[in-house]
Design a protein around this motif. Sequence first.
Motif, PDB file in Angstrom:
ATOM      1  N   GLU A 117      45.410  26.268 -30.396  1.00  0.00           N
ATOM      2  CA  GLU A 117      46.666  26.701 -29.780  1.00  0.00           C
ATOM      3  C   GLU A 117      46.801  26.200 -28.343  1.00  0.00           C
ATOM      4  OE1 GLU A 117      47.064  30.888 -30.155  1.00  0.00           O
ATOM      5  OE2 GLU A 117      47.179  30.857 -32.349  1.00  0.00           O
ATOM      6  N   SER A 118      46.392  24.978 -28.120  1.00  0.00           N
ATOM      7  CA  SER A 118      46.528  24.328 -26.819  1.00  0.00           C
ATOM      8  C   SER A 118      46.591  22.820 -27.050  1.00  0.00           C
ATOM      9  CB  SER A 118      45.348  24.678 -25.896  1.00  0.00           C
ATOM     10  OG  SER A 118      44.136  24.201 -26.443  1.00  0.00           O
ATOM     11  N   PRO A 119      47.185  22.080 -26.134  1.00  0.00           N
ATOM     12  CA  PRO A 119      47.291  20.630 -26.331  1.00  0.00           C
ATOM     13  C   PRO A 119      45.945  19.928 -26.230  1.00  0.00           C
ATOM     14  CG  PRO A 119      48.150  21.264 -24.186  1.00  0.00           C
ATOM     15  CD  PRO A 119      47.891  22.536 -24.926  1.00  0.00           C
ATOM     16  N   LEU A 120      45.790  18.884 -26.988  1.00  0.00           N
ATOM     17  CA  LEU A 120      44.543  18.119 -26.998  1.00  0.00           C
ATOM     18  C   LEU A 120      44.380  17.358 -25.684  1.00  0.00           C
ATOM     19  CD1 LEU A 120      42.082  16.915 -28.503  1.00  0.00           C
ATOM     20  CD2 LEU A 120      43.632  15.219 -29.484  1.00  0.00           C
ATOM     21  N   PRO A 121      43.231  17.502 -25.006  1.00  0.00           N
ATOM     22  CA  PRO A 121      43.009  16.737 -23.769  1.00  0.00           C
ATOM     23  C   PRO A 121      43.076  15.233 -24.040  1.00  0.00           C
ATOM     24  CG  PRO A 121      41.394  18.492 -23.968  1.00  0.00           C
ATOM     25  CD  PRO A 121      42.134  18.454 -25.266  1.00  0.00           C
ATOM     26  N   LEU A 143      47.699   1.115 -24.826  1.00  0.00           N
ATOM     27  CA  LEU A 143      47.778   1.784 -23.531  1.00  0.00           C
ATOM     28  C   LEU A 143      48.186   3.222 -23.788  1.00  0.00           C
ATOM     29  CD1 LEU A 143      49.568  -0.879 -21.284  1.00  0.00           C
ATOM     30  CD2 LEU A 143      47.158  -0.236 -21.250  1.00  0.00           C
ATOM     31  N   VAL A 144      47.277   4.156 -23.520  1.00  0.00           N
ATOM     32  CA  VAL A 144      47.503   5.571 -23.809  1.00  0.00           C
ATOM     33  C   VAL A 144      47.883   6.276 -22.509  1.00  0.00           C
ATOM     34  CG1 VAL A 144      46.536   7.676 -24.786  1.00  0.00           C
ATOM     35  CG2 VAL A 144      45.814   5.452 -25.668  1.00  0.00           C
ATOM     36  N   ALA A 145      49.087   6.820 -22.470  1.00  0.00           N
ATOM     37  CA  ALA A 145      49.570   7.572 -21.308  1.00  0.00           C
ATOM     38  C   ALA A 145      49.572   9.044 -21.664  1.00  0.00           C
ATOM     39  CB  ALA A 145      50.980   7.124 -20.924  1.00  0.00           C
ATOM     40  N   GLY A 146      49.038   9.874 -20.781  1.00  0.00           N
ATOM     41  CA  GLY A 146      48.973  11.294 -21.079  1.00  0.00           C
ATOM     42  C   GLY A 146      48.931  12.146 -19.824  1.00  0.00           C
ATOM     43  N   LEU A 147      49.185  13.431 -20.046  1.00  0.00           N
ATOM     44  CA  LEU A 147      49.178  14.412 -18.957  1.00  0.00           C
ATOM     45  C   LEU A 147      48.504  15.672 -19.475  1.00  0.00           C
ATOM     46  CD1 LEU A 147      50.410  14.725 -16.008  1.00  0.00           C
ATOM     47  CD2 LEU A 147      52.213  16.027 -17.120  1.00  0.00           C
ATOM     48  N   ASP A 148      47.484  16.142 -18.758  1.00  0.00           N
ATOM     49  CA  ASP A 148      46.811  17.379 -19.135  1.00  0.00           C
ATOM     50  C   ASP A 148      46.467  18.170 -17.874  1.00  0.00           C
ATOM     51  OD1 ASP A 148      44.645  16.012 -18.082  1.00  0.00           O
ATOM     52  OD2 ASP A 148      43.784  15.514 -20.038  1.00  0.00           O
ATOM     53  N   GLU A 149      45.566  19.137 -18.018  1.00  0.00           N
ATOM     54  CA  GLU A 149      45.249  20.008 -16.893  1.00  0.00           C
ATOM     55  C   GLU A 149      44.635  19.249 -15.719  1.00  0.00           C
ATOM     56  OE1 GLU A 149      42.741  22.998 -18.464  1.00  0.00           O
ATOM     57  OE2 GLU A 149      44.344  24.063 -19.532  1.00  0.00           O
ATOM     58  N   SER A 150      43.977  18.126 -15.994  1.00  0.00           N
ATOM     59  CA  SER A 150      43.333  17.369 -14.927  1.00  0.00           C
ATOM     60  C   SER A 150      44.259  16.343 -14.284  1.00  0.00           C
ATOM     61  CB  SER A 150      42.083  16.659 -15.465  1.00  0.00           C
ATOM     62  OG  SER A 150      42.419  15.789 -16.540  1.00  0.00           O
ATOM     63  N   GLY A 151      45.505  16.241 -14.737  1.00  0.00           N
ATOM     64  CA  GLY A 151      46.462  15.330 -14.123  1.00  0.00           C
ATOM     65  C   GLY A 151      46.946  14.257 -15.074  1.00  0.00           C
ATOM     66  N   ALA A 152      47.545  13.225 -14.491  1.00  0.00           N
ATOM     67  CA  ALA A 152      48.077  12.104 -15.281  1.00  0.00           C
ATOM     68  C   ALA A 152      46.971  11.098 -15.561  1.00  0.00           C
ATOM     69  CB  ALA A 152      49.229  11.446 -14.538  1.00  0.00           C
ATOM     70  N   HIS A 153      47.041  10.477 -16.741  1.00  0.00           N
ATOM     71  CA  HIS A 153      46.004   9.538 -17.151  1.00  0.00           C
ATOM     72  C   HIS A 153      46.638   8.320 -17.808  1.00  0.00           C
ATOM     73  CE1 HIS A 153      42.798  12.505 -16.444  1.00  0.00           C
ATOM     74  NE2 HIS A 153      43.601  13.384 -17.040  1.00  0.00           N
ATOM     75  N   LEU A 154      45.975   7.176 -17.628  1.00  0.00           N
ATOM     76  CA  LEU A 154      46.349   5.944 -18.306  1.00  0.00           C
ATOM     77  C   LEU A 154      45.063   5.270 -18.781  1.00  0.00           C
ATOM     78  CD1 LEU A 154      48.493   3.773 -19.088  1.00  0.00           C
ATOM     79  CD2 LEU A 154      48.042   2.714 -16.859  1.00  0.00           C
ATOM     80  N   TYR A 155      44.921   5.123 -20.099  1.00  0.00           N
ATOM     81  CA  TYR A 155      43.729   4.518 -20.689  1.00  0.00           C
ATOM     82  C   TYR A 155      44.121   3.252 -21.452  1.00  0.00           C
ATOM     83  CZ  TYR A 155      41.185   8.922 -19.917  1.00  0.00           C
ATOM     84  OH  TYR A 155      40.582  10.025 -19.358  1.00  0.00           O
ATOM     85  N   TYR A 156      43.148   2.340 -21.542  1.00  0.00           N
ATOM     86  CA  TYR A 156      43.296   1.180 -22.408  1.00  0.00           C
ATOM     87  C   TYR A 156      42.201   1.219 -23.455  1.00  0.00           C
ATOM     88  CZ  TYR A 156      42.830  -3.586 -24.139  1.00  0.00           C
ATOM     89  OH  TYR A 156      42.711  -4.676 -24.958  1.00  0.00           O
ATOM     90  N   ASN A 157      42.595   1.190 -24.732  1.00  0.00           N
ATOM     91  CA  ASN A 157      41.655   1.162 -25.853  1.00  0.00           C
ATOM     92  C   ASN A 157      41.610  -0.252 -26.416  1.00  0.00           C
ATOM     93  OD1 ASN A 157      42.157   4.243 -25.816  1.00  0.00           O
ATOM     94  ND2 ASN A 157      40.538   3.977 -27.333  1.00  0.00           N
ATOM     95  N   CYS A 158      40.402  -0.787 -26.475  1.00  0.00           N
ATOM     96  CA  CYS A 158      40.166  -2.171 -26.892  1.00  0.00           C
ATOM     97  C   CYS A 158      39.737  -2.202 -28.358  1.00  0.00           C
ATOM     98  CB  CYS A 158      39.078  -2.775 -26.004  1.00  0.00           C
ATOM     99  SG  CYS A 158      38.744  -4.499 -26.309  1.00  0.00           S
ATOM    100  N   PRO A 159      40.025  -3.287 -29.113  1.00  0.00           N
ATOM    101  CA  PRO A 159      39.565  -3.379 -30.505  1.00  0.00           C
ATOM    102  C   PRO A 159      38.051  -3.309 -30.666  1.00  0.00           C
ATOM    103  CG  PRO A 159      41.257  -5.015 -30.074  1.00  0.00           C
ATOM    104  CD  PRO A 159      40.923  -4.397 -28.761  1.00  0.00           C
ATOM    105  N   SER A 160      37.305  -3.584 -29.596  1.00  0.00           N
ATOM    106  CA  SER A 160      35.851  -3.525 -29.679  1.00  0.00           C
ATOM    107  C   SER A 160      35.316  -2.104 -29.697  1.00  0.00           C
ATOM    108  CB  SER A 160      35.236  -4.277 -28.498  1.00  0.00           C
ATOM    109  OG  SER A 160      35.584  -3.648 -27.275  1.00  0.00           O
ATOM    110  N   GLY A 161      36.154  -1.113 -29.414  1.00  0.00           N
ATOM    111  CA  GLY A 161      35.712   0.273 -29.336  1.00  0.00           C
ATOM    112  C   GLY A 161      35.507   0.745 -27.912  1.00  0.00           C
ATOM    113  N   ASN A 162      35.669  -0.136 -26.951  1.00  0.00           N
ATOM    114  CA  ASN A 162      35.577   0.254 -25.544  1.00  0.00           C
ATOM    115  C   ASN A 162      36.892   0.859 -25.072  1.00  0.00           C
ATOM    116  OD1 ASN A 162      32.919  -0.680 -25.100  1.00  0.00           O
ATOM    117  ND2 ASN A 162      33.663  -2.780 -24.851  1.00  0.00           N
ATOM    118  N   TYR A 163      36.806   1.692 -24.065  1.00  0.00           N
ATOM    119  CA  TYR A 163      38.013   2.257 -23.455  1.00  0.00           C
ATOM    120  C   TYR A 163      37.802   2.364 -21.956  1.00  0.00           C
ATOM    121  CZ  TYR A 163      35.435   6.698 -23.309  1.00  0.00           C
ATOM    122  OH  TYR A 163      34.502   7.679 -23.072  1.00  0.00           O
TER     123      TYR A 163
END
Length: 280
Positions: free
Chosen positions: A100-104, A133-153
């Motif tokens: 019952e809370s958003p996924l971090p 490019l994953v854009a998100g907002l949670d309790e710790s603030g705004a985030h921008l991640y890049y997920n690579c086909p190799s499994g790295n982020y």
Amino acid sequence: MFRNQYDTDVTTWSPAGRLFQVEYAMEAVKQGSAAIGLRSKTHVVLACVNKANSELSSHQKKIFKVDDHIGVAIAGLTADGRVLSRYMRSECINYSYTYESPLPVGRLVVQLADKAQVCTQRSWKRPYGVGLLVAGLDESGAHLYYNCPSGNYFEYQAFAIGSRSQAAKTYLERKFDNFNGSSREDLIKDALIATRESLQGEKLRSSVCTVAVIGVGEAFHILDQETVQKFIDEFEIVKEEEVPPAEEPQPEAEQGAAADQGAGADQGGATNEGAAPMDI
């Protein structure tokens, strides 16, 4: 890149310690249309280039809403991006139903990276040919991640992927220091300018780009074309031909001195043929 005896299987290592099938998947990301992401303390903006296969077809969707607090922009094989965005959507729904809370955002990015990594370690699978490019907002603030086909982020303040993205990266690196304190409108402006840089001469219009925003008190949503065009007009992002500044006329005395120096240089050059010119 070319075919060799070590690229027939994703689990086969080359003597140089490389997995060619994974590298080919990363090359597929570079062939896709450009996607750009920027974040500040309170907002994240995603932008992408709409590229159609022909003049008779429509462009494929490159930005997907995962949840009210998460969205993705993709570059590469669109079908793989659609499958991965559906997986992310399912994970968000399951987590919200259970806790019952958003996924971090960070946890979802790790799960996505683990899913991509499995495809680099199974001979009957192939790596996903898409970067996200994953854009998100949670309790710790705004985030921008890049997920690579190799499994790295990786987490970024601003990043660009896809074809001709180097020009956009150059612009983002120049403006990097200002992003953390930027407002929503300034982020959109910078995203549009970076998108224009990746077009390399093509005129920027709302029909050739898509922009999405997420921020504090603002759920993830894609801006309509009218709003994007207003931003383009307001910030004067439409590229104009730069006129080189006119040279200032030199005074007659300076022109005469320059002529005397030129004559002396000609005489000196006649006596010193073969001498290396001085570095300026």
